[in-house]
Design an enzyme around this catalytic site. Structure first.
Site, PDB file in Angstrom:
ATOM      1  N   ASP A 174      11.768   3.414  -3.634  1.00 29.07           N
ATOM      2  CA  ASP A 174      10.405   3.672  -4.082  1.00 29.07           C
ATOM      3  C   ASP A 174      10.409   2.844  -5.943  1.00 29.07           C
ATOM      4  O   ASP A 174      11.777   3.355  -6.683  1.00 29.07           O
ATOM      5  CB  ASP A 174      10.180   5.110  -4.181  1.00 29.07           C
ATOM      6  CG  ASP A 174       8.993   5.289  -4.980  1.00 29.07           C
ATOM      7  OD1 ASP A 174       8.248   4.364  -5.385  1.00 29.07           O
ATOM      8  OD2 ASP A 174       9.263   6.588  -5.366  1.00 29.07           O
ATOM      9  N   VAL A 232      -6.729 -11.056   1.060  1.00 28.61           N
ATOM     10  CA  VAL A 232      -5.651 -11.434   2.967  1.00 28.61           C
ATOM     11  C   VAL A 232      -5.479 -10.173   3.428  1.00 28.61           C
ATOM     12  O   VAL A 232      -5.659  -8.974   3.192  1.00 28.61           O
ATOM     13  CB  VAL A 232      -4.356 -11.251   1.611  1.00 28.61           C
ATOM     14  CG1 VAL A 232      -3.517 -11.877   2.832  1.00 28.61           C
ATOM     15  CG2 VAL A 232      -4.536 -12.287   1.036  1.00 28.61           C
ATOM     16  N   TYR A 277      -5.925  -1.743 -11.857  1.00 26.18           N
ATOM     17  CA  TYR A 277      -5.495  -3.008 -11.038  1.00 26.18           C
ATOM     18  C   TYR A 277      -5.456  -4.220 -11.347  1.00 26.18           C
ATOM     19  O   TYR A 277      -4.382  -4.962 -11.538  1.00 26.18           O
ATOM     20  CB  TYR A 277      -6.183  -3.344  -9.663  1.00 26.18           C
ATOM     21  CG  TYR A 277      -5.219  -3.724  -8.798  1.00 26.18           C
ATOM     22  CD1 TYR A 277      -4.238  -4.012  -8.141  1.00 26.18           C
ATOM     23  CD2 TYR A 277      -5.894  -4.874  -8.202  1.00 26.18           C
ATOM     24  CE1 TYR A 277      -3.774  -5.223  -7.020  1.00 26.18           C
ATOM     25  CE2 TYR A 277      -5.627  -6.009  -7.844  1.00 26.18           C
ATOM     26  CZ  TYR A 277      -5.047  -6.161  -6.928  1.00 26.18           C
ATOM     27  OH  TYR A 277      -4.251  -6.698  -6.033  1.00 26.18           O
ATOM     28  N   ASN A 316       7.102  -8.927  -4.799  1.00 28.39           N
ATOM     29  CA  ASN A 316       5.497  -8.607  -4.145  1.00 28.39           C
ATOM     30  C   ASN A 316       4.710  -7.119  -4.141  1.00 28.39           C
ATOM     31  O   ASN A 316       4.022  -7.434  -3.603  1.00 28.39           O
ATOM     32  CB  ASN A 316       5.774  -9.140  -2.716  1.00 28.39           C
ATOM     33  CG  ASN A 316       4.278  -8.711  -1.884  1.00 28.39           C
ATOM     34  OD1 ASN A 316       3.610  -9.641  -1.906  1.00 28.39           O
ATOM     35  ND2 ASN A 316       4.819  -7.877  -1.190  1.00 28.39           N
ATOM     36  N   THR A 340      -4.726  -7.488   5.576  1.00 29.01           N
ATOM     37  CA  THR A 340      -3.584  -6.351   5.329  1.00 29.01           C
ATOM     38  C   THR A 340      -4.373  -5.045   5.147  1.00 29.01           C
ATOM     39  O   THR A 340      -5.446  -4.940   4.787  1.00 29.01           O
ATOM     40  CB  THR A 340      -2.164  -7.544   4.201  1.00 29.01           C
ATOM     41  OG1 THR A 340      -3.156  -6.613   2.717  1.00 29.01           O
ATOM     42  CG2 THR A 340      -2.098  -8.043   4.143  1.00 29.01           C
ATOM     43  N   LYS A 399      -2.029  -7.006 -12.635  1.00 28.93           N
ATOM     44  CA  LYS A 399      -2.246  -8.066 -12.047  1.00 28.93           C
ATOM     45  C   LYS A 399      -1.601  -9.280 -13.648  1.00 28.93           C
ATOM     46  O   LYS A 399      -1.266 -10.597 -13.874  1.00 28.93           O
ATOM     47  CB  LYS A 399      -2.989  -8.863 -11.091  1.00 28.93           C
ATOM     48  CG  LYS A 399      -2.609  -7.502 -10.315  1.00 28.93           C
ATOM     49  CD  LYS A 399      -1.549  -7.795  -9.499  1.00 28.93           C
ATOM     50  CE  LYS A 399      -0.947  -6.621  -8.004  1.00 28.93           C
ATOM     51  NZ  LYS A 399       0.215  -7.247  -7.597  1.00 28.93           N
TER      52      LYS A 399
END
Length: 250
Positions: A59, A179, A146, A82, A181, A150
């Site tokens: 974690d 992407v 978010y 990542n 995912t 980034k």
């Protein structure tokens, strides 16, 4: 600085699915020794079974998890930061626990991993550090926290690159758009736009590793998104008015 990946030891975070899993497979095909980490132990074992990577469940949102990962993984030649979480909605409705979780996993964890692994990387003669950021660095409505994590990652990578100039450690920052995912489902809002098209994670992984091998400092996926970032820097007001036509991006 170019990097030869074959035979190198690589640590991949967020490797139980998506870009991380695809990257682990691409690295295995290059003959790398891969240590892959994530929170989903079952998915992580499945990735390891397909690739021959060594799985380490951890974690990254906790200092204990980070310390254990560094101890058990050992020093890598290449670190691919990542792992990341998303959350979509109005900022005032975002639970404080989610704010802290995104800051911890998306920003604090890669900074801390880099800090802890860099001395050994340098003592071994050099290495390469990769940060998977996002096109959301331009600032995306309903994804304020978010976007901030980034953007912070991009700034940290740029400063680190300058700091490490001439010290045989390269830094590459990757900026994917949408992407294909589980990210969008997990953040609470599916991706519904037809443009930009969603990229397969395998394409992102391969392009990222080519950027590492070529020594590229920044890599936008698709490439034209780099123009969008520059437009945002030159004409931020116009850029954000146009971006509202398309809705949330990543």
């Amino acid at each position: 600085m170019t990097t030869v990946l074959r035979g190198r030891k690589v640590l991949v975070t967020g490797g139980s699915s998506g870009i991380g899993a695809a990257t682990t497979l691409a690295l295995a095909r290059r003959g790398c020794e891969v240590v892959v980490t994530g929170r989903d132990e079952r998915a992580l074992r499945a990735v390891a079974a397909r690739t021959g990577a060594r799985p380490l469940a951890a974690d990254l949102g906790s200092p204990e998890g980070l310390a254990r990962l560094v101890e058990e993984a050992g020093p890598p030649d290449v670190l691919i930061n990542n792992a990341g979480l998303g959350w979509s909605g109005e900022t005032e409705t975002m639970p404080g626990t989610e704010v802290r979780r995104l800051l911890a996993v998306n920003l604090a964890a890669p900074v801390e991993l880099t800090r802890m692994l860099l001395p050994a990387m340098r003592s071994r003669g050099g290495g390469h550090i990769v940060f998977v950021s996002s096109i959301a660095t331009v600032g995306v409505g309903t994804e304020a926290v978010y976007s901030a994590t980034k953007a912070g990652l991009r700034a940290f990578a740029a400063a680190l690159r300058d700091e490490l100039a001439g010290k045989h450690v390269a830094v590459t920052t990757v900026f994917p758009g949408a992407v294909r995912t589980p990210f969008f489902r997990r953040r609470g809002q599916e991706y519904t736009r037809s443009f930009p098209r969603m990229l397969p994670p395998e394409e992102v992984a391969e392009r990222m590793l080519r950027a590492v091998e070529r020594g590229e400092q920044e890599c936008f996926l698709p490439r034209w998104l780099g123009l969008a970032c520059r437009a945002n820097g030159l004409l931020p007001g116009t850029f954000h008015r146009l971006s509202r036509w398309f809705g949330p991006t990543a």
